[in-house]
Design a protein around this motif. Structure first.
Motif, mmCIF file in Angstrom:
data_model
loop_
_atom_site.group_PDB
_atom_site.id
_atom_site.type_symbol
_atom_site.label_atom_id
_atom_site.label_comp_id
_atom_site.label_asym_id
_atom_site.label_seq_id
_atom_site.Cartn_x
_atom_site.Cartn_y
_atom_site.Cartn_z
ATOM 1 N N LEU A 30 64.200 -30.594 133.788
ATOM 2 C CA LEU A 30 62.858 -30.747 134.561
ATOM 3 C C LEU A 30 61.644 -30.265 133.355
ATOM 4 C CD1 LEU A 30 61.642 -31.888 137.085
ATOM 5 C CD2 LEU A 30 61.713 -29.378 137.890
ATOM 6 N N ALA A 31 61.910 -29.238 132.709
ATOM 7 C CA ALA A 31 60.990 -28.806 131.531
ATOM 8 C C ALA A 31 60.645 -29.798 130.494
ATOM 9 C CB ALA A 31 61.111 -27.550 131.148
ATOM 10 N N GLU A 32 61.830 -30.578 130.360
ATOM 11 C CA GLU A 32 61.850 -31.582 129.355
ATOM 12 C C GLU A 32 61.185 -32.731 129.715
ATOM 13 O OE1 GLU A 32 65.101 -33.241 125.811
ATOM 14 O OE2 GLU A 32 65.641 -33.022 127.739
ATOM 15 N N GLY A 33 61.282 -33.130 131.109
ATOM 16 C CA GLY A 33 60.723 -34.436 131.726
ATOM 17 C C GLY A 33 59.129 -34.097 131.653
ATOM 18 N N PHE A 34 58.698 -32.777 131.825
ATOM 19 C CA PHE A 34 57.310 -32.743 131.956
ATOM 20 C C PHE A 34 56.638 -32.867 130.621
ATOM 21 C CE2 PHE A 34 57.966 -30.857 136.098
ATOM 22 C CZ PHE A 34 56.426 -30.919 136.676
#
Length: 816
Positions: A30-34
């Motif tokens: 999720l952090a990588e997606g942001f």
């Protein structure tokens, strides 16, 4: 940073997303997606600014500063196709450092407004001298460090008939033409070699008082032996985690080279060297990052919908449309497109379905898909690479004749496979018809409103069909009055489309054709779902909306809770009229699309998916689906506004806005001008209406007074908010505007407006807004009141006065 707290917050967000969408993510994913979304947004912003100034970012170095800039520099450079990054040793505080060292600058400027010629050179030289003398005196009067003071000379030049001036260095007056030509070609992509140049202004910039900017070479002994990291840290890239070396920036020496992946830490900044990149320390302790491995040509994303990539593609599609709009505004000739921004750009899939648009004119965007599909049907999908078409046909997806749509089929690099369509629609200053400006208030047939362009080839196999187009624009009883200007704007629209085509092909090269097409479907699916969520909050409703001319728009909205759809039924609307307030079907669809997109909370592109949950019933032959050859020029600009307010009334969402575009035109054989004038917005639950704004189906600007008065023989005597014209209520309607224009020579002037008889409605006990007013104040003092639609001859000294309606109030006012 507290890693555990961040991980907990992302874990909680992952649970929320799974409950909402069913998609499962680890906190790291999720952090990588942001980060992915943030990187694309940064890259898109850089692209837009660079496109505006005529630069190709791939030919430049990315200069990175700010405490977090180095963390994203490699990813942003990859997104832009830039192979080199420069990072100053004080990158974390570079802005403050720069301000501390900066020179004081003082600008002196004087209007010239004269043709560039040999006779002007002595005048320019004298002007520069006087400006420099005044500037140096002003600089010396300030308490600045002593040191050399420079005087930098510049001239603002533009082509005759253009409103766009470019600043070029004027240290060598003989080089002004060459420098302007180079700057114009770089910024706009073309030049006009036979056009004379105007010197708009001379300026001198006085510069001095700063500190010495020369930075010393870092004096350190050469390193003996390999560079050893301070520590190993865990990094997460592209779904995998691995250890990477951590170096302290203070330990690095000139000549050191670090191959990614690695992290460099220092006071005030962190630099991430991603895989495929390497960093080298320069003689001034700066960092130069270069790609030592080729950037992957294709990114594996897949065709299944991923919420993170959905957001990335939403932003990418919109950014392409925005870059098209910047290109169009830069290259257009007419005031209408260049200054008023009365244009729209959008992307379409291979079926002609709207995918994304820039935030341009809503009545254009919602109807352009009909025009694209009409072109597809006419050619049965058989196009060749290099083809471009033009259309303004109201009964084939057009709005009214001045709005000309340019459509380009986009092929792959080999020119074999048709991938997409791009389109741009611009309001041309004149397309013929019985009045200058092509907005006649009293037309009763479509041919009286201008030249019809129905599926006209503009470019065939890469060749611009200039003579054929000029013949079409010059044909008929009321031909276009300035065909050369039409040509210039059409060429600008072609250039905008070419920009969109290039960016789409670049996207295909990066992600693959299957992925791009899949996400074109996904963004439409997402829009449809967002509209369904809006429908879940709505109730059935109906509304009858009377217009000034006695026609009535009736709409009933019926919700199907089980299917999560709505039926929008215009049955009972007046039959088509013998005037020009008939709105083509595409215009009504655009109004419906606009209203239901505004009900969606999320930031999604307006696209064809918004219409999927809606069953729209428009009786053939009614005011909103007229039969040829009905006149339609006011249907696009006036009736579209009425449809929007009727829909908001049926939904109980907000009070009526001014409900008109206040279309004002004037001209003769030499000059043609058109503008829409702002008014009051309607109030709603919890908010007052805005004053003096363009509302709903229009989103254009008003021409700057300086440009208007320079290009046309008029003076703007007054432009002000019309105090007290908004409807009272718990929440007040916005106020209209007052606009008074004095004519300096005789012309034909026309007004095409609404709500001069019927007031914009208030809602839930709110009072209606005030009706508008039109009048001519003659030079001899006589005042002639005019109805909502009127055409008059104005003579030297006459003033045309327009007072626009206010918006309706919402909720009963507090009696105290």
């Amino acid at each position: 940073m507290d890693r555990d707290t961040v991980a907990r917050q992302f874990a909680a967000l992952a649970v929320e997303i799974e409950a909402e969408s069913g998609a499962r993510y680890t906190p790291t994913e999720l952090a990588e997606g942001f980060l992915k979304i943030a990187v694309e947004n940064m890259a898109n912003a850089i692209k837009q600014i660079s496109t505006q100034r005529g630069y190709d970012v791939t030919e430049y170095t990315l200069c990175c500063f700010g405490g977090a800039g180095g963390q994203h520099a490699c990813a942003v450079a990859d997104a832009l196709g830039m192979p080199t990054i420069f990072i100053h040793p004080l990158a974390g505080v570079l802005s403050a450092y720069g301000m501390g060292l900066a020179d004081a600058r003082l600008l002196k400027e004087r209007a010239v407004e004269a043709p560039l010629s040999a006779e002007l050179m002595p005048v320019l030289e004298r002007t520069f001298g006087e400006l420099e003398q005044a500037g140096r005196a002003a600089m010396q009067a300030q308490d600045l460090p002593t040191g050399p003071i420079q005087a930098l000379r510049g001239a603002r030049l533009r082509y005759t008939g253009s409103d766009t001036a470019l600043l070029v260095a004027a240290d060598d007056p003989s080089a002004l033409t060459a420098r302007f030509t180079d700057a114009h070609r770089r910024r706009f992509g073309f030049i006009l070699p036979n056009k004379a140049l105007i010197v708009e202004a001379a300026q001198v910039e006085i510069v001095g008082g700063g500190f010495d900017m020369r930075e010393a070479t870092t004096a350190t002994a050469p390193r003996h032996g390999p560079l050893a990291p301070t520590a190993q840290v865990a990094l997460h890239f592209a779904g995998t985690e691995h250890a990477a070396p951590f170096h302290r920036r203070a330990d690095l020496r000139p000549g050191d080279r670090i191959v990614g992946s690695a992290i460099l830490g220092e006071t005030g900044a962190t630099t991430l060297i991603e895989p495929g990149w390497q960093a080298e320390v320069g003689a001034h302790d700066d960092l130069v990052l270069t790609r030592h491995q080729p950037r992957p040509q294709r990114v594996a994303v897949g065709t299944d919908v991923d919420p993170i990539m959905l957001e990335v593609f939403n932003n990418l599609f919109m950014a392409i449309a925005e870059q098209m709009g910047v290109t169009l505004a830069n290259t257009a000739h007419s005031v209408n497109i260049k200054e008023r921004l009365d244009f729209s750009c959008a992307l379409f899939d291979r079926d002609g379905q709207l995918i994304a648009n820039a935030p341009h004119i809503p009545v254009h965007l919602g109807s352009m898909g009909e025009a694209v599909r009409a072109i597809i049907d006419a050619h049965h999908g058989h196009f060749q690479a290099g083809d471009v078409y033009a259309t303004n046909a109201p009964y084939s997806g057009g709005t009214h004749l001045p709005d000309v749509t340019v459509i380009t089929p986009v092929f792959d690099d080999a020119g074999r496979e048709l991938l997409f369509y791009v389109a741009s629609r611009g309001h041309h200053a004149d397309i013929g018809g019985i009045t200058p400006g092509s907005m006649p208030p009293d037309s009763v047939r479509i041919d009286q409103e201008g030249v019809l362009l129905d599926n006209v080839p503009l470019v065939s196999a890469g060749q611009f069909r200039e003579q054929d187009l000029l013949a079409r624009l010059g044909a008929g009883p009321w031909p276009a009055r300035n065909a050369k200007q039409n040509l210039a704007d059409l060429q600008a629209q072609i250039a905008a489309n070419e920009k969109g085509a290039r960016e789409l092909r670049r996207m295909v090269a990066h992600f693959g054709s299957d992925t791009v097409h899949a996400y074109m479907r996904h963004v439409q699916d997402n829009a449809a779902e967002q509209v369904r969520r809006a429908l879940d909050r709505l109730s059935d409703g109906a509304f009858a909306y009377e217009m000034d001319n006695g026609a009535e728009i009736r709409v009933a909205i019926r919700l199907d809770r089980a299917r999560r759809t709505a039926r929008i039924d215009f049955t009972g609307t007046s039959p088509q009229q013998p005037n020009n307030f008939n709105a083509p079907r595409a215009v009504c669809l655009a109004a419906v699309l606009y209203v239901f997109r505004t009900l969606v909370d999320d930031d999604i592109p307006l696209n064809a998916g918004c219409l999927r949950p809606l069953d729209i019933v428009i009786p053939p032959g009614c005011l909103l689906d007229p039969r040829p050859p009905a006149a339609v020029v006011a249907g696009n600009v006036e009736t579209s506004q009425c449809v929007v307010d009727a829909l908001y009334g049926a939904l109980g969402a907000m009070a009526a806005a001014q409900g008109t575009m206040n279309n004002f035109t004037f001209g003769n054989d030499q000059h043609q001008y058109y503008e829409t004038i702002c008014g009051g917005a309607g109030a709603g639950p919890g908010f007052d209406g805005a004053s003096a704004v363009h509302t709903h189906m229009t989103n254009s600007r008003l021409t700057d007074p300086e440009v208007l008065e320079w290009r046309f023989p008029v003076r703007v005597e007054e432009f002000a908010i019309r105090a007290g014209s908004g409807g009272p209520g718990r929440w007040h309607g916005g106020n209209g505007a007052i606009r008074r224009i004095r004519f300096l020579e005789s012309m034909t002037a026309a007004i095409l407006s609404g709500h001069r008889r019927i007031a914009p409605y208030g809602l839930r006990g709110g009072a209606p807004g005030h009706v508008g007013r039109n009048a001519v104040e003659r030079a001899d003092g006589k005042i002639e009141e005019l109805p909502g639609t009127a055409q008059v001859t104005v003579r030297t000294g006459d003033v045309f006065a327009i007072e626009t309606p206010g918006g309706g109030g919402y909720g009963a006012a507090d009696p105290n």
